[in-house]
Design an enzyme around this catalytic site. Sequence first.
Site, PDB file in Angstrom:
ATOM      1  N   HIS A  53       0.841  -1.189   0.000  1.00 58.80           N
ATOM      2  CA  HIS A  53       0.000   0.000   0.000  1.00 58.80           C
ATOM      3  C   HIS A  53       0.879   1.243   0.000  1.00 58.80           C
ATOM      4  O   HIS A  53       2.079   1.182   0.284  1.00 58.80           O
ATOM      5  CB  HIS A  53      -0.946   0.023   1.198  1.00 58.80           C
ATOM      6  CG  HIS A  53      -0.336  -0.357   2.526  1.00 58.80           C
ATOM      7  ND1 HIS A  53       0.700   0.311   3.087  1.00 58.80           N
ATOM      8  CD2 HIS A  53      -0.643  -1.361   3.381  1.00 58.80           C
ATOM      9  CE1 HIS A  53       1.001  -0.245   4.253  1.00 58.80           C
ATOM     10  NE2 HIS A  53       0.214  -1.285   4.453  1.00 58.80           N
TER      11      HIS A  53
HETATM   12  P1  TYD Z   1      -2.351  -3.683   7.322  1.00 57.33           P
HETATM   13  O1  TYD Z   1      -2.306  -2.244   6.946  1.00 57.33           O
HETATM   14  O2  TYD Z   1      -2.854  -4.652   6.298  1.00 57.33           O
HETATM   15  O3  TYD Z   1      -0.938  -4.152   7.837  1.00 57.33           O
HETATM   16  P2  TYD Z   1       0.471  -4.123   7.054  1.00 57.33           P
HETATM   17  O4  TYD Z   1       0.739  -2.703   6.699  1.00 57.33           O
HETATM   18  O5  TYD Z   1       1.435  -4.621   8.042  1.00 57.33           O
HETATM   19  O6  TYD Z   1       0.361  -5.015   5.870  1.00 57.33           O
HETATM   20  O7  TYD Z   1      -3.227  -3.807   8.643  1.00 57.33           O
HETATM   21  C1  TYD Z   1      -3.784  -5.031   9.104  1.00 57.33           C
HETATM   22  C2  TYD Z   1      -5.068  -4.741   9.853  1.00 57.33           C
HETATM   23  O8  TYD Z   1      -4.813  -3.934  10.999  1.00 57.33           O
HETATM   24  C3  TYD Z   1      -6.071  -3.975   9.020  1.00 57.33           C
HETATM   25  O9  TYD Z   1      -7.367  -4.497   9.314  1.00 57.33           O
HETATM   26  C4  TYD Z   1      -6.005  -2.552   9.516  1.00 57.33           C
HETATM   27  C5  TYD Z   1      -5.563  -2.718  10.956  1.00 57.33           C
HETATM   28  N1  TYD Z   1      -4.698  -1.621  11.431  1.00 57.33           N
HETATM   29  C6  TYD Z   1      -5.199  -0.717  12.361  1.00 57.33           C
HETATM   30  O10 TYD Z   1      -6.354  -0.806  12.812  1.00 57.33           O
HETATM   31  N2  TYD Z   1      -4.384   0.281  12.811  1.00 57.33           N
HETATM   32  C7  TYD Z   1      -3.112   0.430  12.348  1.00 57.33           C
HETATM   33  O11 TYD Z   1      -2.393   1.363  12.782  1.00 57.33           O
HETATM   34  C8  TYD Z   1      -2.609  -0.507  11.382  1.00 57.33           C
HETATM   35  C9  TYD Z   1      -1.217  -0.383  10.828  1.00 57.33           C
HETATM   36  C10 TYD Z   1      -3.444  -1.518  10.955  1.00 57.33           C
END
Ligand code: TYD
Length: 136
Positions: A53
């Site tokens: 992302h």
């Molecule tokens: P995600 O952004 O997919 O993690 P990564 O960047 O490590 O791939 O996040 C996983 C899940 O956690 C998603 O449902 C969103 C949630 N999340 C939060 O609620 N707060 C946060 O600060 C982060 C980074 C993720």
Amino acid sequence: MKLQDKCPILHFGDLGDERGKLVVIEGAQDIPFEVKRVFYIYDSDSSVIRGQHANRESEFVLINVAGQSKVRITDGKEEVIVELNQPMMGIYIPKMIWKDMYDFSADSVLLVLASTHYDAEEYIRDYDTYIKELKR
Ligand code: TYD
């Protein structure tokens, strides 16, 4: 500006002594922003790719405080792969940089410092949308 200059590797000071190591990161001093959020990623399998992302608003610093992982970043033009493998080193990732984290070692603890509170709406999770928004 070159991608490596947009996303510099940061080297933090070691305030350790004979009792052990100590790394301090002061918001807006050792990194370019005040920290509003901290999260960490561990127990990720080596086959997993996380991230995938870009963020419209958030800036991040990534630090492997234990173990190692890799981060692949792109600004839609260049691509750089950085191995994060020292608790005293991090990478700064500004807004609108696409990132993938992968190759996590079994003991990897990837600490992320963020400039914003979480807002799902500012995440761009589709690469084509990211490229389109860059061109706006
Ligand atoms: P995600 O952004 O997919 O993690 P990564 O960047 O490590 O791939 O996040 C996983 C899940 O956690 C998603 O449902 C969103 C949630 N999340 C939060 O609620 N707060 C946060 O600060 C982060 C980074 C993720």
